[in-house]
Scaffold this motif. Structure first.
Motif, PDB file in Angstrom:
ATOM      1  N   ARG A  16       3.085  -2.693   5.504  1.00 46.27           N
ATOM      2  CA  ARG A  16       4.122  -3.352   6.318  1.00 46.27           C
ATOM      3  C   ARG A  16       4.395  -4.762   5.789  1.00 46.27           C
ATOM      4  NH1 ARG A  16       5.908  -0.891  10.775  1.00 46.27           N
ATOM      5  NH2 ARG A  16       4.789   0.956  11.546  1.00 46.27           N
ATOM      6  N   ALA A  17       3.378  -5.455   5.348  1.00 42.73           N
ATOM      7  CA  ALA A  17       3.578  -6.785   4.764  1.00 42.73           C
ATOM      8  C   ALA A  17       4.393  -6.688   3.475  1.00 42.73           C
ATOM      9  CB  ALA A  17       2.224  -7.440   4.486  1.00 42.73           C
ATOM     10  N   ALA A  18       4.162  -5.626   2.703  1.00 34.21           N
ATOM     11  CA  ALA A  18       4.921  -5.427   1.469  1.00 34.21           C
ATOM     12  C   ALA A  18       6.398  -5.148   1.775  1.00 34.21           C
ATOM     13  CB  ALA A  18       4.328  -4.267   0.670  1.00 34.21           C
ATOM     14  N   LEU A  57      16.062  -0.860  -1.923  1.00 36.28           N
ATOM     15  CA  LEU A  57      14.633  -0.714  -1.713  1.00 36.28           C
ATOM     16  C   LEU A  57      14.152   0.495  -2.512  1.00 36.28           C
ATOM     17  CD1 LEU A  57      12.042  -1.562  -0.133  1.00 36.28           C
ATOM     18  CD2 LEU A  57      12.703   0.145   1.578  1.00 36.28           C
ATOM     19  N   VAL A  58      13.269   0.266  -3.463  1.00 35.89           N
ATOM     20  CA  VAL A  58      12.723   1.353  -4.275  1.00 35.89           C
ATOM     21  C   VAL A  58      11.207   1.311  -4.213  1.00 35.89           C
ATOM     22  CG1 VAL A  58      14.696   1.476  -5.841  1.00 35.89           C
ATOM     23  CG2 VAL A  58      12.813  -0.092  -6.355  1.00 35.89           C
ATOM     24  N   MET A  59      10.604   2.437  -4.527  1.00 35.50           N
ATOM     25  CA  MET A  59       9.165   2.581  -4.421  1.00 35.50           C
ATOM     26  C   MET A  59       8.421   1.558  -5.280  1.00 35.50           C
ATOM     27  SD  MET A  59       6.824   4.273  -2.910  1.00 35.50           S
ATOM     28  CE  MET A  59       5.069   4.576  -3.054  1.00 35.50           C
ATOM     29  N   ALA A  60       8.932   1.292  -6.462  1.00 33.27           N
ATOM     30  CA  ALA A  60       8.239   0.388  -7.389  1.00 33.27           C
ATOM     31  C   ALA A  60       8.088  -1.009  -6.799  1.00 33.27           C
ATOM     32  CB  ALA A  60       8.992   0.321  -8.717  1.00 33.27           C
ATOM     33  N   GLU A  61       9.116  -1.477  -6.085  1.00 35.39           N
ATOM     34  CA  GLU A  61       9.064  -2.818  -5.502  1.00 35.39           C
ATOM     35  C   GLU A  61       8.018  -2.880  -4.386  1.00 35.39           C
ATOM     36  OE1 GLU A  61      10.436  -5.381  -6.598  1.00 35.39           O
ATOM     37  OE2 GLU A  61      12.172  -4.797  -7.770  1.00 35.39           O
ATOM     38  N   VAL A  62       7.979  -1.845  -3.565  1.00 42.07           N
ATOM     39  CA  VAL A  62       6.997  -1.817  -2.474  1.00 42.07           C
ATOM     40  C   VAL A  62       5.581  -1.722  -3.041  1.00 42.07           C
ATOM     41  CG1 VAL A  62       6.259  -0.634  -0.376  1.00 42.07           C
ATOM     42  CG2 VAL A  62       8.682  -0.665  -0.994  1.00 42.07           C
TER      43      VAL A  62
END
Length: 265
Positions: free
Chosen positions: A50-52, A64-69
């Motif tokens: 959640r912080a990410a 929003l993409v998986m790599a950024e999270v």
């Protein structure tokens, strides 16, 4: 199963949070896509994910993409960046310093040691950073928690300072810090031992007259060293260099053992 893994209800809540984050960033996301992302992130603690997501809302420009999270999730694992890791590694060159370092720092230092021993500090730094980033990347891919451990130096005061700082930075738990200091003290169950451990716990404790005499003797010894002849100082430097070589050899052996354990897993 990793104890930090989410249950089904938490994963469903995370999928909803992913959709909401995407919408806050001006993006429409399919619930199926959000569910897949939530499943991929389910191995990590919910507060970290959640912080990410929150960081992505403030920092990411675009979708929003998986790599950024995942990048933000992984960098919250407590492993230092490459520059701080190199600084920690270099501290181990001083045999009087107590160093608190990670498995990856120790392994990377062992990889860079031949270049460092050859006198090429710039090349050693490059070799260290290359190895460190590779080791950290592999550890994060394997979802391996950071492991901090202590390499003890000869200076007792620096031991206390290093371990206290590591506790304050939450790199080692307070109970482990107390155990380290208790193991390093001559008589940890006495008031003298408690006086050392009190530096971490904040408890009030006074050293005994015997300990004060020992500290005075150490002080006198340090004054005597300052008055030593040039020949004695040379001998002391040779002894210190030999002790440093022994310490480096120990760190190298420990690194080899870590590599062997990693290869066996």
């Amino acid at each position: 199963m990793n104890t930090s893994e989410m249950n089904d209800a938490q994963a469903a809540g995370l999928a909803s949070a992913i959709i909401a984050t995407a919408e806050a960033m001006g993006q429409e996301m399919n619930p199926g896509t959000a569910a897949i992302m939530a499943e991929d992130l389910s191995a990590y603690p919910v507060p970290v994910v959640r912080a990410a997501l929150k960081a992505c809302r403030f920092e990411v420009r675009g979708k929003l993409v998986m790599a950024e999270v995942l990048q933000r999730v992984q960098t919250s694992d407590g492993r230092p960046g490459k520059d701080e890791a190199w600084a920690i590694a270099m501290t181990s060159n001083d045999e009087f310093e107590t160093v608190v370092l990670t498995d990856e720092i120790q392994l990377a230092l062992a990889a860079a040691k031949p270049v460092l021993d050859a006198g090429d500090k710039v090349g050693a730094r490059m070799a260290f950073i290359s190895a460190y980033e590779r080791l950290v990347g592999q550890a994060r891919e394997d979802n391996k928690q950071v492991n901090w451990h202590v390499s003890i130096g000869f200076d007792a005061n620096r031991r206390t300072q290093a371990i206290t700082k590591a506790v304050q930075m939450q790199r080692i738990p307070q109970d482990r810090g107390q155990l380290y200091l208790a193991d390093l003290s001559v008589a940890p169950v006495t008031e003298d031992g408690r006086a050392v451990v009190a530096l971490i716990t904040g408890e009030v404790a006074r050293p005994s007259p015997k300990l004060r005499e020992r500290l005075a003797a150490v002080k006198d010894s340090m004054l005597a060293m300052r008055k030593a002849s040039a020949e004695e100082k040379t001998e002391q430097r040779i002894l210190a260099a030999n002790e440093l070589a022994d310490r480096r050899a120990l760190l190298t052996r420990q690194a080899e053992q870590l590599e062997a354990r990693s290869a066996a897993q």
